[in-house]
Design a protein around this motif. Structure first.
Motif, PDB file in Angstrom:
ATOM      1  N   THR A  28       0.859  -1.181   0.000  1.00 21.92           N
ATOM      2  CA  THR A  28       0.000   0.000   0.000  1.00 21.92           C
ATOM      3  C   THR A  28       0.896   1.231   0.000  1.00 21.92           C
ATOM      4  O   THR A  28       2.092   1.141   0.251  1.00 21.92           O
ATOM      5  CB  THR A  28      -0.908   0.046   1.246  1.00 21.92           C
ATOM      6  OG1 THR A  28      -0.099   0.069   2.424  1.00 21.92           O
ATOM      7  CG2 THR A  28      -1.824  -1.172   1.292  1.00 21.92           C
ATOM      8  N   GLY A  29       0.285   2.370  -0.279  1.00 21.70           N
ATOM      9  CA  GLY A  29       1.068   3.596  -0.320  1.00 21.70           C
ATOM     10  C   GLY A  29       1.265   4.078  -1.745  1.00 21.70           C
ATOM     11  O   GLY A  29       0.764   3.467  -2.698  1.00 21.70           O
ATOM     12  N   PRO A  30       1.974   5.171  -1.932  1.00 21.40           N
ATOM     13  CA  PRO A  30       2.103   5.782  -3.255  1.00 21.40           C
ATOM     14  C   PRO A  30       2.778   4.866  -4.263  1.00 21.40           C
ATOM     15  O   PRO A  30       3.828   4.277  -3.984  1.00 21.40           O
ATOM     16  CB  PRO A  30       2.950   7.031  -2.984  1.00 21.40           C
ATOM     17  CG  PRO A  30       3.676   6.746  -1.706  1.00 21.40           C
ATOM     18  CD  PRO A  30       2.748   5.907  -0.906  1.00 21.40           C
ATOM     19  N   GLN A  31       2.184   4.763  -5.439  1.00 24.39           N
ATOM     20  CA  GLN A  31       2.747   3.931  -6.504  1.00 24.39           C
ATOM     21  C   GLN A  31       3.906   4.632  -7.205  1.00 24.39           C
ATOM     22  O   GLN A  31       4.845   3.986  -7.657  1.00 24.39           O
ATOM     23  CB  GLN A  31       1.654   3.602  -7.538  1.00 24.39           C
ATOM     24  CG  GLN A  31       0.628   2.598  -7.074  1.00 24.39           C
ATOM     25  CD  GLN A  31       1.127   1.171  -7.200  1.00 24.39           C
ATOM     26  OE1 GLN A  31       2.258   0.920  -7.599  1.00 24.39           O
ATOM     27  NE2 GLN A  31       0.260   0.218  -6.857  1.00 24.39           N
ATOM     28  N   ASP A  61       3.202  12.182   5.038  1.00 29.16           N
ATOM     29  CA  ASP A  61       2.040  12.786   4.387  1.00 29.16           C
ATOM     30  C   ASP A  61       1.680  12.036   3.101  1.00 29.16           C
ATOM     31  O   ASP A  61       0.500  11.979   2.722  1.00 29.16           O
ATOM     32  CB  ASP A  61       2.309  14.255   4.060  1.00 29.16           C
ATOM     33  CG  ASP A  61       2.365  15.135   5.306  1.00 29.16           C
ATOM     34  OD1 ASP A  61       1.961  14.654   6.377  1.00 29.16           O
ATOM     35  OD2 ASP A  61       2.830  16.287   5.194  1.00 29.16           O
ATOM     36  N   ALA A  62       2.688  11.482   2.427  1.00 27.47           N
ATOM     37  CA  ALA A  62       2.453  10.754   1.180  1.00 27.47           C
ATOM     38  C   ALA A  62       1.963   9.330   1.413  1.00 27.47           C
ATOM     39  O   ALA A  62       1.585   8.640   0.469  1.00 27.47           O
ATOM     40  CB  ALA A  62       3.732  10.721   0.348  1.00 27.47           C
ATOM     41  N   GLY A  63       1.964   8.890   2.676  1.00 26.00           N
ATOM     42  CA  GLY A  63       1.490   7.545   2.985  1.00 26.00           C
ATOM     43  C   GLY A  63       2.565   6.487   3.022  1.00 26.00           C
ATOM     44  O   GLY A  63       2.263   5.279   3.027  1.00 26.00           O
ATOM     45  N   TYR A  80      10.069   3.137   6.933  1.00 24.16           N
ATOM     46  CA  TYR A  80      10.693   3.728   5.738  1.00 24.16           C
ATOM     47  C   TYR A  80      10.546   5.248   5.708  1.00 24.16           C
ATOM     48  O   TYR A  80      11.459   5.954   5.253  1.00 24.16           O
ATOM     49  CB  TYR A  80      10.134   3.060   4.483  1.00 24.16           C
ATOM     50  CG  TYR A  80      10.313   1.573   4.551  1.00 24.16           C
ATOM     51  CD1 TYR A  80      11.574   1.006   4.422  1.00 24.16           C
ATOM     52  CD2 TYR A  80       9.236   0.725   4.830  1.00 24.16           C
ATOM     53  CE1 TYR A  80      11.756  -0.368   4.543  1.00 24.16           C
ATOM     54  CE2 TYR A  80       9.401  -0.640   4.950  1.00 24.16           C
ATOM     55  CZ  TYR A  80      10.677  -1.190   4.805  1.00 24.16           C
ATOM     56  OH  TYR A  80      10.862  -2.542   4.943  1.00 24.16           O
ATOM     57  N   ALA A  81       9.427   5.753   6.221  1.00 21.64           N
ATOM     58  CA  ALA A  81       9.293   7.206   6.335  1.00 21.64           C
ATOM     59  C   ALA A  81      10.343   7.755   7.295  1.00 21.64           C
ATOM     60  O   ALA A  81      10.884   8.848   7.091  1.00 21.64           O
ATOM     61  CB  ALA A  81       7.890   7.575   6.811  1.00 21.64           C
ATOM     62  N   GLN A  82      10.643   6.989   8.337  1.00 18.50           N
ATOM     63  CA  GLN A  82      11.685   7.407   9.272  1.00 18.50           C
ATOM     64  C   GLN A  82      13.058   7.369   8.609  1.00 18.50           C
ATOM     65  O   GLN A  82      13.901   8.245   8.844  1.00 18.50           O
ATOM     66  CB  GLN A  82      11.681   6.506  10.511  1.00 18.50           C
ATOM     67  CG  GLN A  82      12.718   6.884  11.551  1.00 18.50           C
ATOM     68  CD  GLN A  82      12.499   8.268  12.116  1.00 18.50           C
ATOM     69  OE1 GLN A  82      11.452   8.550  12.714  1.00 18.50           O
ATOM     70  NE2 GLN A  82      13.489   9.157  11.944  1.00 18.50           N
ATOM     71  N   TYR A  83      13.304   6.377   7.739  1.00 18.81           N
ATOM     72  CA  TYR A  83      14.583   6.327   7.025  1.00 18.81           C
ATOM     73  C   TYR A  83      14.744   7.548   6.107  1.00 18.81           C
ATOM     74  O   TYR A  83      15.852   8.066   5.944  1.00 18.81           O
ATOM     75  CB  TYR A  83      14.688   5.052   6.197  1.00 18.81           C
ATOM     76  CG  TYR A  83      14.753   3.762   6.990  1.00 18.81           C
ATOM     77  CD1 TYR A  83      15.119   3.753   8.327  1.00 18.81           C
ATOM     78  CD2 TYR A  83      14.450   2.538   6.382  1.00 18.81           C
ATOM     79  CE1 TYR A  83      15.173   2.568   9.053  1.00 18.81           C
ATOM     80  CE2 TYR A  83      14.517   1.349   7.092  1.00 18.81           C
ATOM     81  CZ  TYR A  83      14.871   1.369   8.427  1.00 18.81           C
ATOM     82  OH  TYR A  83      14.933   0.187   9.129  1.00 18.81           O
ATOM     83  N   VAL A  84      13.649   7.980   5.500  1.00 18.36           N
ATOM     84  CA  VAL A  84      13.692   9.205   4.691  1.00 18.36           C
ATOM     85  C   VAL A  84      14.134  10.375   5.563  1.00 18.36           C
ATOM     86  O   VAL A  84      15.027  11.159   5.198  1.00 18.36           O
ATOM     87  CB  VAL A  84      12.317   9.497   4.058  1.00 18.36           C
ATOM     88  CG1 VAL A  84      12.301  10.891   3.434  1.00 18.36           C
ATOM     89  CG2 VAL A  84      11.974   8.440   3.016  1.00 18.36           C
ATOM     90  N   ALA A 136       8.503  -0.527  -3.988  1.00 25.74           N
ATOM     91  CA  ALA A 136       8.594  -1.821  -4.669  1.00 25.74           C
ATOM     92  C   ALA A 136       7.375  -2.643  -4.264  1.00 25.74           C
ATOM     93  O   ALA A 136       7.016  -2.707  -3.082  1.00 25.74           O
ATOM     94  CB  ALA A 136       9.874  -2.549  -4.280  1.00 25.74           C
ATOM     95  N   ASP A 137       6.724  -3.272  -5.217  1.00 23.93           N
ATOM     96  CA  ASP A 137       5.468  -3.974  -4.950  1.00 23.93           C
ATOM     97  C   ASP A 137       5.714  -5.344  -4.342  1.00 23.93           C
ATOM     98  O   ASP A 137       5.581  -6.386  -4.982  1.00 23.93           O
ATOM     99  CB  ASP A 137       4.655  -4.088  -6.240  1.00 23.93           C
ATOM    100  CG  ASP A 137       4.178  -2.731  -6.736  1.00 23.93           C
ATOM    101  OD1 ASP A 137       3.757  -1.924  -5.891  1.00 23.93           O
ATOM    102  OD2 ASP A 137       4.254  -2.484  -7.946  1.00 23.93           O
ATOM    103  N   ILE A 138       6.079  -5.334  -3.083  1.00 26.57           N
ATOM    104  CA  ILE A 138       6.315  -6.566  -2.331  1.00 26.57           C
ATOM    105  C   ILE A 138       6.086  -6.239  -0.854  1.00 26.57           C
ATOM    106  O   ILE A 138       6.429  -5.139  -0.399  1.00 26.57           O
ATOM    107  CB  ILE A 138       7.748  -7.112  -2.563  1.00 26.57           C
ATOM    108  CG1 ILE A 138       7.942  -8.492  -1.921  1.00 26.57           C
ATOM    109  CG2 ILE A 138       8.782  -6.140  -2.049  1.00 26.57           C
ATOM    110  CD1 ILE A 138       7.320  -9.616  -2.680  1.00 26.57           C
ATOM    111  N   ALA A 139       5.486  -7.149  -0.130  1.00 23.39           N
ATOM    112  CA  ALA A 139       5.279  -6.916   1.297  1.00 23.39           C
ATOM    113  C   ALA A 139       6.623  -6.826   2.002  1.00 23.39           C
ATOM    114  O   ALA A 139       7.577  -7.529   1.652  1.00 23.39           O
ATOM    115  CB  ALA A 139       4.454  -8.044   1.900  1.00 23.39           C
TER     116      ALA A 139
END
Length: 374
Positions: free
Chosen positions: A34-37, A50-52, A57-61, A77-80
């Protein structure tokens, strides 16, 4: 109206991002269903959430920005996330392809925390195809043998000249004072962005304590420690450890994975990335120009490329003075002109970093005189 007074308010500041540079940005590939494609450009920590983009991973950003990256391009990447270690090369390749160079530029590419062979293979193939730099992670608890095996699997590939393997993760203070762990590639990508922004080019080295260049702003400890002998093994295999020193954590080396001794120092591959990208931008201005028989177009092209290289020489990214560090040749062959081709050849001497400092100490007995040398 209230009385005259000084009012002081204190609030937590968002992490500082780095100084703008063409080479310092980070491309962060994250696994999720899920999240931005599409790629998300983040220049502030809040833009990822904010982008979801999910945690961590948002913390890594945010971490890469805090360390000094001017911006992070986050790509899903489209993988769990739980299946990331077993993802096929194609999963990572498809994600990497979303952030094309023409749209998003060059920089450092990471798949933080994923130490699988497939993730590493995808990164090296991407480095070869795009000339971007890639930073690979080991596991949080990788042994020296495992790290050298990761390196050996990549050292002969063309992309290895622009690839570095980072040994170790780091600890940093998290919420409520509880430590969290950050993959080494995130930290180093930020250090690279910080160094490039300060110098204005990719020829600097984001390692060691030199003016703070290799010192993490976030890290409090490292997940792996290495003996001197083990660090020699890592260096011989192009592996860059994060090491703890009193009161700080720093990057301990800056080697590429390439087995080619001409490309051992990783800033060589990064400079090649910068020169290639810069030359492409310069030469794009000359498409559709008439190829004349008097060499006017060739002279203009040569002057434009020389200007690019002269700036790098002036900032000591290239080793030389007064144009001695580079050579630019533009073809004036009638056969090339007939084919609508202008061929540009660039040679450049890259500046190396100091790998060893040797001190000779002479000890005199009390009262002894130093023998004069004629």
């Amino acid at each position: 109206m209230p009385r005259p007074q000084v009012v002081v308010s204190v609030a937590a500041a968002p992490p500082r991002r780095g100084i703008d540079s063409d080479t310092g940005r980070t491309f962060l590939i994250w696994p999720g269903t899920t999240g931005p494609q599409n790629p998300v450009r983040c220049r502030a920590a809040t833009e990822a959430t904010d982008a979801g983009i999910p945690q961590p991973y948002a913390q890594y950003v945010a971490d890469a920005l805090a360390e000094g990256s001017p911006e992070v391009i986050a790509v899903r990447a489209d993988i769990a996330a739980l299946d990331a270690a077993g993802a096929q090369v194609s999963v990572w390749a498809n994600a990497l392809a979303k952030a094309d160079v023409a749209t998003y530029g060059i920089g450092q590419v990471i798949i933080p925390g994923v130490a699988s062979q497939n993730a590493h293979d995808a990164l090296l193939a991407h480095a070869d195809a795009t000339n971007r730099c890639v930073l690979l992670d080991g596991d949080v608890d990788s042994t020296v043998a495992e790290l050298t095996a990761f390196a050996a699997a990549q050292e002969a590939k063309p992309g290895a000249v622009r690839a570095g393997l980072i040994a170790g993760w780091v600890s940093a203070v998290g919420t409520a004072g509880v430590d969290r762990q950050i993959p080494g590639s995130v930290i180093v990508a930020g250090l690279v962005g910080r160094r490039d922004g300060l110098l204005g080019h990719a020829g600097g080295v984001p390692a060691g304590s030199q003016n703070g260049a290799g010192i993490s702003r976030l890290a409090t400890n490292v997940s792996l420690t290495f003996t001197d002998a083990q660090q020699d093994v890592l260096a011989d295999n192009g592996i860059n450890p994060l090491v703890r020193r009193p009161g700080q954590v720093l990057l301990g080396n800056w080697r590429s994975l390439s087995a080619d001794s001409r490309w051992t120092q990783l800033q060589f591959g990064r400079l090649a990335m910068q020169i290639g990208n810069g030359a492409a931008g310069v030469l794009d201005e000359f498409l559709f120009r008439t190829i004349d028989a008097r060499g006017q177009l060739a002279n203009e092209i040569e002057a434009a490329v020389v200007s690019l290289l002269a700036q790098l020489e002036a900032s000591d990214a290239l080793y030389g003075t007064n144009g001695s560090s580079y050579r630019v040749v533009v073809s004036d062959s009638p056969a090339d002109a007939a084919a609508g081709l202008v061929r540009v050849s660039i040679e450049a001497a890259f500046s190396k970093y100091a790998e060893r400092l040797v001190f000779d100490v002479v000890v005199q007995q009390p009262g002894a005189l130093t023998e004069e040398v004629a």
